[in-house]
Design a protein around this motif. Structure first.
Motif, PDB file in Angstrom:
ATOM      1  N   VAL A   1      -0.817  -3.267  -8.546  1.00  0.00           N
ATOM      2  CA  VAL A   1      -2.313  -3.748  -8.136  1.00  0.00           C
ATOM      3  C   VAL A   1      -2.393  -5.282  -7.990  1.00  0.00           C
TER       4      VAL A   1
ATOM      5  N   TYR B   1       0.633  -9.742  -6.189  1.00  0.00           N
ATOM      6  CA  TYR B   1       0.787  -8.399  -6.804  1.00  0.00           C
ATOM      7  C   TYR B   1       1.560  -8.483  -8.155  1.00  0.00           C
TER       8      TYR B   1
ATOM      9  N   ASN C   1      -5.979   6.772 -11.061  1.00  0.00           N
ATOM     10  CA  ASN C   1      -6.922   5.916 -11.146  1.00  0.00           C
ATOM     11  C   ASN C   1      -6.754   4.549 -11.996  1.00  0.00           C
ATOM     12  N   THR C   2      -5.355   4.529 -12.300  1.00  0.00           N
ATOM     13  CA  THR C   2      -4.836   3.097 -12.971  1.00  0.00           C
ATOM     14  C   THR C   2      -3.266   2.922 -12.218  1.00  0.00           C
ATOM     15  N   PRO C   3      -3.181   2.678 -11.012  1.00  0.00           N
ATOM     16  CA  PRO C   3      -2.073   2.488 -10.581  1.00  0.00           C
ATOM     17  C   PRO C   3      -1.286   1.367 -11.289  1.00  0.00           C
ATOM     18  N   ARG C   4       0.058   1.812 -11.061  1.00  0.00           N
ATOM     19  CA  ARG C   4       1.035   0.753 -11.581  1.00  0.00           C
ATOM     20  C   ARG C   4       1.004  -0.703 -10.675  1.00  0.00           C
TER      21      ARG C   4
ATOM     22  N   ARG D   1       2.636   1.561  -3.407  1.00  0.00           N
ATOM     23  CA  ARG D   1       1.784   2.038  -4.371  1.00  0.00           C
ATOM     24  C   ARG D   1       1.363   3.633  -4.213  1.00  0.00           C
TER      25      ARG D   1
ATOM     26  N   ARG E   1      -3.451  -8.933  -7.999  1.00  0.00           N
ATOM     27  CA  ARG E   1      -3.905  -9.849  -9.217  1.00  0.00           C
ATOM     28  C   ARG E   1      -3.719 -11.057  -8.665  1.00  0.00           C
TER      29      ARG E   1
ATOM     30  N   SER F   1       0.716  -1.247  -0.099  1.00  0.00           N
ATOM     31  CA  SER F   1      -0.064   0.103   0.069  1.00  0.00           C
ATOM     32  C   SER F   1       0.938   1.220  -0.185  1.00  0.00           C
TER      33      SER F   1
END
Length: 232
Positions: free
Chosen positions: A89, A95, A84-87, A72, A91, A69
């Motif tokens: 994330v 991560y 709005n589209t952080p590198r 990020r 998944r 966190s």
């Protein structure tokens, strides 16, 4: 945005022309581990092993989430356009950190080295320039300070092996072209200087041993010659 692992793992903000300050060694280890395979998810279990090497705290998942966190947030602060589209994330069960090859110094190094190799036979001067440029990306040992875990240690070993290969190819190409004294010397990361000193000392020892052996051979030859004459 630039990501660097040819030295201490770090992030460089191109717009502000500054290094993004990471808050702890764990942040650098996390960054390095995520950049081993950028764009691919790294499982939480592997990241925990990477950061704590078998000594994970009781709430390791929570601790990892806190580090993720914070990293990020640092990336978003350095690159607000990607809020709005952080590198970085979540998944699957891990991560992923998105980074294009041109944004990662190790990828640029490998690409430059490959281009130089392809030109060695047809255009050795350009190959020398590309080798030198690729080696200039290094700031120190690969993943410096972040190789306690298997992911970073393995990646660092492969990068260091390729660097040594490129250094040798550059030296050989410069020698063939007679450029050794006109082209900038191959950069030697600080972490390798101790090894270089040891190698030079060993070379000096071998030279001294060779001189001693030559002297002993000459003395033996003279002694044998004297004995042969005395028998006549």
């Amino acid at each position: 945005m630039r990501f660097r692992v040819l030295g201490v793992p770090e992030v460089h903000d191109d717009v502000g022309d500054r290094r993004v300050p990471l808050t702890s060694p764990k942040q650098r280890q996390l960054l390095g581990a995520l950049l081993v395979r950028p764009g691919e998810p790294v499982a939480m279990e592997r990241l925990i092993e990477e950061l704590w090497s078998g000594g994970a705290p009781g709430k390791a998942v929570n601790a990892l989430q806190a580090h993720v966190s914070r990293l990020r947030q640092l990336l978003i602060e350095a690159e607000p356009s990607r809020a709005n589209t952080p590198r970085l994330v979540a998944r699957d069960t891990g991560y992923v950190l998105e980074a294009r090859p041109e944004e990662l110094d190790s990828a640029r190094f490998l690409l430059g080295a490959a281009k130089a190799r392809a030109l060695l036979g047809s255009d050795p001067r350009t190959a020398c320039a590309l080798f030198t440029e690729a080696l200039g990306l290094w700031r120190g040992p690969a993943m410096a300070g972040s190789t306690s875990g298997p992911l970073c240690a393995g990646a660092a070993s492969e990068l260091e092996e390729e660097r040594r290969s490129v250094q040798k190819l550059l030296y050989d190409a410069q020698s063939r072209l007679g450029l050794r004294h006109r082209v900038s010397p191959v950069p030697v990361p600080a972490g390798d200087r101790g090894e270089l000193v040891r190698l030079r000392a060993r070379v000096d020892e071998l030279v001294d041993e060779q001189r001693l052996l030559r002297s002993q051979v000459e003395e033996l030859s003279l002694l044998l010659g004297s004995r042969a004459l005395s028998r006549r």
